[in-house]
Design a protein around this motif. Structure first.
Motif, PDB file in Angstrom:
ATOM      1  N   LEU A  10      70.735 -73.203  24.678  1.00 54.72           N
ATOM      2  CA  LEU A  10      69.748 -74.137  25.205  1.00 54.72           C
ATOM      3  C   LEU A  10      70.494 -75.305  25.822  1.00 54.72           C
ATOM      4  CD1 LEU A  10      66.832 -75.148  25.528  1.00 54.72           C
ATOM      5  CD2 LEU A  10      67.027 -76.138  23.225  1.00 54.72           C
ATOM      6  N   TYR A  11      70.263 -75.533  27.096  1.00 58.63           N
ATOM      7  CA  TYR A  11      70.906 -76.620  27.821  1.00 58.63           C
ATOM      8  C   TYR A  11      69.828 -77.610  28.221  1.00 58.63           C
ATOM      9  CZ  TYR A  11      73.524 -79.030  31.513  1.00 58.63           C
ATOM     10  OH  TYR A  11      74.115 -79.979  32.299  1.00 58.63           O
ATOM     11  N   VAL A  12      69.850 -78.790  27.610  1.00 58.91           N
ATOM     12  CA  VAL A  12      68.848 -79.817  27.872  1.00 58.91           C
ATOM     13  C   VAL A  12      69.389 -80.744  28.948  1.00 58.91           C
ATOM     14  CG1 VAL A  12      67.435 -81.649  26.875  1.00 58.91           C
ATOM     15  CG2 VAL A  12      68.012 -79.631  25.504  1.00 58.91           C
ATOM     16  N   MET A  36      71.471 -68.376  29.134  1.00 59.06           N
ATOM     17  CA  MET A  36      71.352 -69.833  29.260  1.00 59.06           C
ATOM     18  C   MET A  36      69.911 -70.184  29.579  1.00 59.06           C
ATOM     19  SD  MET A  36      73.046 -72.640  28.993  1.00 59.06           S
ATOM     20  CE  MET A  36      74.699 -71.985  28.976  1.00 59.06           C
ATOM     21  N   VAL A  37      69.345 -71.060  28.767  1.00 54.20           N
ATOM     22  CA  VAL A  37      67.979 -71.544  28.979  1.00 54.20           C
ATOM     23  C   VAL A  37      68.070 -73.023  29.331  1.00 54.20           C
ATOM     24  CG1 VAL A  37      65.729 -71.911  27.918  1.00 54.20           C
ATOM     25  CG2 VAL A  37      67.058 -69.852  27.359  1.00 54.20           C
ATOM     26  N   HIS A  38      67.628 -73.388  30.532  1.00 52.95           N
ATOM     27  CA  HIS A  38      67.640 -74.774  30.998  1.00 52.95           C
ATOM     28  C   HIS A  38      66.271 -75.384  30.750  1.00 52.95           C
ATOM     29  CE1 HIS A  38      71.387 -74.462  33.459  1.00 52.95           C
ATOM     30  NE2 HIS A  38      71.082 -73.184  33.353  1.00 52.95           N
ATOM     31  N   ARG A  39      66.265 -76.537  30.120  1.00 54.28           N
ATOM     32  CA  ARG A  39      65.025 -77.292  29.915  1.00 54.28           C
ATOM     33  C   ARG A  39      65.331 -78.762  30.155  1.00 54.28           C
ATOM     34  NH1 ARG A  39      63.415 -72.866  30.036  1.00 54.28           N
ATOM     35  NH2 ARG A  39      62.125 -71.735  28.578  1.00 54.28           N
ATOM     36  N   SER A  40      64.332 -79.480  30.655  1.00 50.45           N
ATOM     37  CA  SER A  40      64.489 -80.900  30.920  1.00 50.45           C
ATOM     38  C   SER A  40      63.596 -81.689  29.979  1.00 50.45           C
ATOM     39  CB  SER A  40      64.107 -81.186  32.374  1.00 50.45           C
ATOM     40  OG  SER A  40      64.305 -82.546  32.665  1.00 50.45           O
ATOM     41  N   GLY A  41      64.089 -82.837  29.538  1.00 52.18           N
ATOM     42  CA  GLY A  41      63.295 -83.704  28.670  1.00 52.18           C
ATOM     43  C   GLY A  41      64.094 -84.198  27.493  1.00 52.18           C
ATOM     44  N   LEU A  47      63.578 -79.007  22.002  1.00 54.77           N
ATOM     45  CA  LEU A  47      63.905 -78.127  20.881  1.00 54.77           C
ATOM     46  C   LEU A  47      62.654 -77.684  20.136  1.00 54.77           C
ATOM     47  CD1 LEU A  47      66.215 -76.758  19.399  1.00 54.77           C
ATOM     48  CD2 LEU A  47      66.420 -78.800  17.965  1.00 54.77           C
ATOM     49  N   THR A  48      61.704 -78.579  19.967  1.00 48.68           N
ATOM     50  CA  THR A  48      60.443 -78.228  19.306  1.00 48.68           C
ATOM     51  C   THR A  48      59.735 -77.113  20.070  1.00 48.68           C
ATOM     52  OG1 THR A  48      60.191 -80.454  18.401  1.00 48.68           O
ATOM     53  CG2 THR A  48      58.185 -79.117  18.562  1.00 48.68           C
ATOM     54  N   GLU A  49      59.607 -77.274  21.384  1.00 42.63           N
ATOM     55  CA  GLU A  49      58.957 -76.247  22.207  1.00 42.63           C
ATOM     56  C   GLU A  49      59.750 -74.940  22.195  1.00 42.63           C
ATOM     57  OE1 GLU A  49      58.591 -78.067  26.053  1.00 42.63           O
ATOM     58  OE2 GLU A  49      57.063 -79.495  25.353  1.00 42.63           O
ATOM     59  N   PHE A  50      61.063 -75.052  22.235  1.00 41.81           N
ATOM     60  CA  PHE A  50      61.918 -73.876  22.256  1.00 41.81           C
ATOM     61  C   PHE A  50      61.749 -73.055  20.976  1.00 41.81           C
ATOM     62  CE2 PHE A  50      66.143 -71.796  21.947  1.00 41.81           C
ATOM     63  CZ  PHE A  50      66.127 -71.124  23.159  1.00 41.81           C
ATOM     64  N   ILE A  51      61.751 -73.722  19.840  1.00 41.78           N
ATOM     65  CA  ILE A  51      61.622 -73.031  18.544  1.00 41.78           C
ATOM     66  C   ILE A  51      60.220 -72.441  18.383  1.00 41.78           C
ATOM     67  CG2 ILE A  51      61.667 -73.360  16.039  1.00 41.78           C
ATOM     68  CD1 ILE A  51      64.425 -73.240  17.458  1.00 41.78           C
ATOM     69  N   LEU A  52      59.203 -73.097  18.917  1.00 42.23           N
ATOM     70  CA  LEU A  52      57.847 -72.530  18.871  1.00 42.23           C
ATOM     71  C   LEU A  52      57.802 -71.191  19.591  1.00 42.23           C
ATOM     72  CD1 LEU A  52      55.544 -75.649  19.406  1.00 42.23           C
ATOM     73  CD2 LEU A  52      55.746 -74.235  17.334  1.00 42.23           C
ATOM     74  N   ASN A  53      58.564 -71.080  20.692  1.00 41.17           N
ATOM     75  CA  ASN A  53      58.605 -69.831  21.463  1.00 41.17           C
ATOM     76  C   ASN A  53      59.612 -68.819  20.927  1.00 41.17           C
ATOM     77  OD1 ASN A  53      56.628 -70.528  23.423  1.00 41.17           O
ATOM     78  ND2 ASN A  53      58.114 -71.876  24.387  1.00 41.17           N
ATOM     79  N   ASP A  83      61.997 -84.361  10.249  1.00 43.78           N
ATOM     80  CA  ASP A  83      61.095 -84.604  11.380  1.00 43.78           C
ATOM     81  C   ASP A  83      61.536 -83.889  12.662  1.00 43.78           C
ATOM     82  OD1 ASP A  83      63.310 -86.294  11.497  1.00 43.78           O
ATOM     83  OD2 ASP A  83      62.213 -87.945  12.422  1.00 43.78           O
ATOM     84  N   TRP A  84      62.480 -82.951  12.537  1.00 49.34           N
ATOM     85  CA  TRP A  84      62.934 -82.123  13.647  1.00 49.34           C
ATOM     86  C   TRP A  84      62.535 -80.674  13.371  1.00 49.34           C
ATOM     87  CZ3 TRP A  84      66.212 -82.955  18.018  1.00 49.34           C
ATOM     88  CH2 TRP A  84      66.502 -84.297  18.262  1.00 49.34           C
ATOM     89  N   PRO A  85      62.562 -79.807  14.401  1.00 48.08           N
ATOM     90  CA  PRO A  85      62.354 -78.378  14.137  1.00 48.08           C
ATOM     91  C   PRO A  85      63.389 -77.902  13.113  1.00 48.08           C
ATOM     92  CG  PRO A  85      62.419 -78.807  16.493  1.00 48.08           C
ATOM     93  CD  PRO A  85      62.805 -80.078  15.820  1.00 48.08           C
TER      94      PRO A  85
END
Length: 161
Positions: A10-12, A36-41, A47-53, A83-85
């Motif tokens: 995961l590359y933020v 490689m998964v690119h996400r912005s934010g 990470l929360t959204e990533f772990i949900l998926n 308070d983190w995933p």
């Protein structure tokens, strides 16, 4: 034979990233054969959204080491804060020094971001990161020495704002 999927990285990203870092990440993902998964934010939101998926993910490898901000609270295996995933943070080089990391990279010819050859010793966003002033070339103040020539490990973050 059992097929194992490639590791997921995961590359933020942000809008203030160095282009050279992006190039290195793209090259490294190909070189190591990772997905490689690119996400912005923000890291927490992404990470929360990533772990949900990807609820099957239970651990993450991190490159944090002694001297990095927050490293004093970590062990090599440390669960994320409540308070983190929920993941197990695995920090295989936590006990390494700056100079030990560079020795390993150079001895084993491990690829690294080109910015480290231009005087950067710690990378963040473009607006808060500059070349380490301690690496100014003694005979040419317009040039900088590579990061691995830094003599004092404790001065690594001198280029960070």
């Amino acid at each position: 034979m059992r097929k194992v999927p490639p590791p997921i990285c995961l590359y933020v990203t942000s809008n203030d990233d160095f282009e050279e870092v992006q190039t290195f990440v793209d090259d490294a993902s190909f070189y190591y054969g990772v997905q490689m998964v690119h996400r912005s934010g923000s890291m927490r939101r992404v990470l929360t959204e990533f772990i949900l998926n990807k609820p099957e993910l239970k651990a993450c490898l991190m490159g944090v080491r002694n001297g990095d901000p927050g490293s004093e609270r970590l062990d090599i295996f440390t669960p994320t804060d409540s308070d983190w995933p929920q993941l197990m943070r695995v920090c295989p080089i936590l006990k390494w020094s700056y100079s030990q990391v560079w020795k390993f990279l150079l001895d084993h010819e491990v690829p690294y971001c080109s910015l480290y050859d231009e005087g950067y010793t710690s990378l963040g966003s473009r607006s808060t990161t500059m070349k380490n002033p301690l690496l100014k070339h003694p005979n040419n103040p317009l040039c900088y020495l590579p990061a691995y020539t830094l003599a004092d490990d404790s001065t690594e973050r001198q280029g960070r704002g």
